[in-house]
Write an enzyme that holds these catalytic residues in place. Sequence first.
Site, PDB file in Angstrom:
ATOM      1  CG  ASP A   1      -0.379   3.359   3.890  1.00  0.00           C
ATOM      2  OD1 ASP A   1      -0.297   4.093   2.887  1.00  0.00           O
ATOM      3  OD2 ASP A   1      -1.445   2.933   4.340  1.00  0.00           O
TER       4      ASP A   1
ATOM      5  CB  CYS B   1      -0.947   0.010   1.203  1.00  0.00           C
ATOM      6  SG  CYS B   1      -0.087   0.033   2.778  1.00  0.00           S
TER       7      CYS B   1
ATOM      8  CB  CYS C   1      -4.912   3.742   5.352  1.00  0.00           C
ATOM      9  SG  CYS C   1      -4.594   2.452   6.555  1.00  0.00           S
TER      10      CYS C   1
ATOM     11  CB  CYS D   1      -3.364  -0.811   9.007  1.00  0.00           C
ATOM     12  SG  CYS D   1      -4.243  -1.015   7.449  1.00  0.00           S
TER      13      CYS D   1
HETATM   14 FE1  FES Z   1      -1.561   0.306   4.229  1.00  0.00          FE
HETATM   15 FE2  FES Z   1      -3.395   0.667   6.009  1.00  0.00          FE
HETATM   16  S1  FES Z   1      -3.689   0.388   3.888  1.00  0.00           S
HETATM   17  S2  FES Z   1      -1.264   0.606   6.329  1.00  0.00           S
END
Ligand code: FES
Length: 124
Positions: free
Chosen positions: A37, A35, A60, A104
């Site tokens: 992140d 993702c 997110c 996450c």
């Molecule tokens: Fe990647 Fe939440 S979607 S940490």
Amino acid sequence: MALYSEKVMDHFLNPRNVGKLEDANGIGEVGNAKCGDIMKIYLKIENDIVVDVKFETFGCGSAIASSSMATELIKGKPLEEVEALTNKAVTEALDGLPTHKIHCSVLAEEAIKSALDDYRSKNK
Ligand code: FES
């Protein structure tokens, strides 16, 4: 049922311990390749206790809520308890996350472990 619990929404909208800790002695940064992140955790450790903690999360809502809850769970705690913190404990404290958002909370566990490793490598 709502997708996200009230606790998740609360920690997402009013995250605790956001920011940088200038006098941190353990810093960990991890990312999720899928993702994209990124989460950074700053620990200030004194006498084997986490006396202060802050985080910066570029990610997110679930990652922000997980970082916020994780920092609350480890603040003031001895290192062995901090070391033992799992993403499951973070998820439970948030009253759950949707299955596809569990990763996450894993980011929070990994960021804390990485900050502890950093502390240990500097304080041998
Ligand atoms: Fe990647 Fe939440 S979607 S940490």
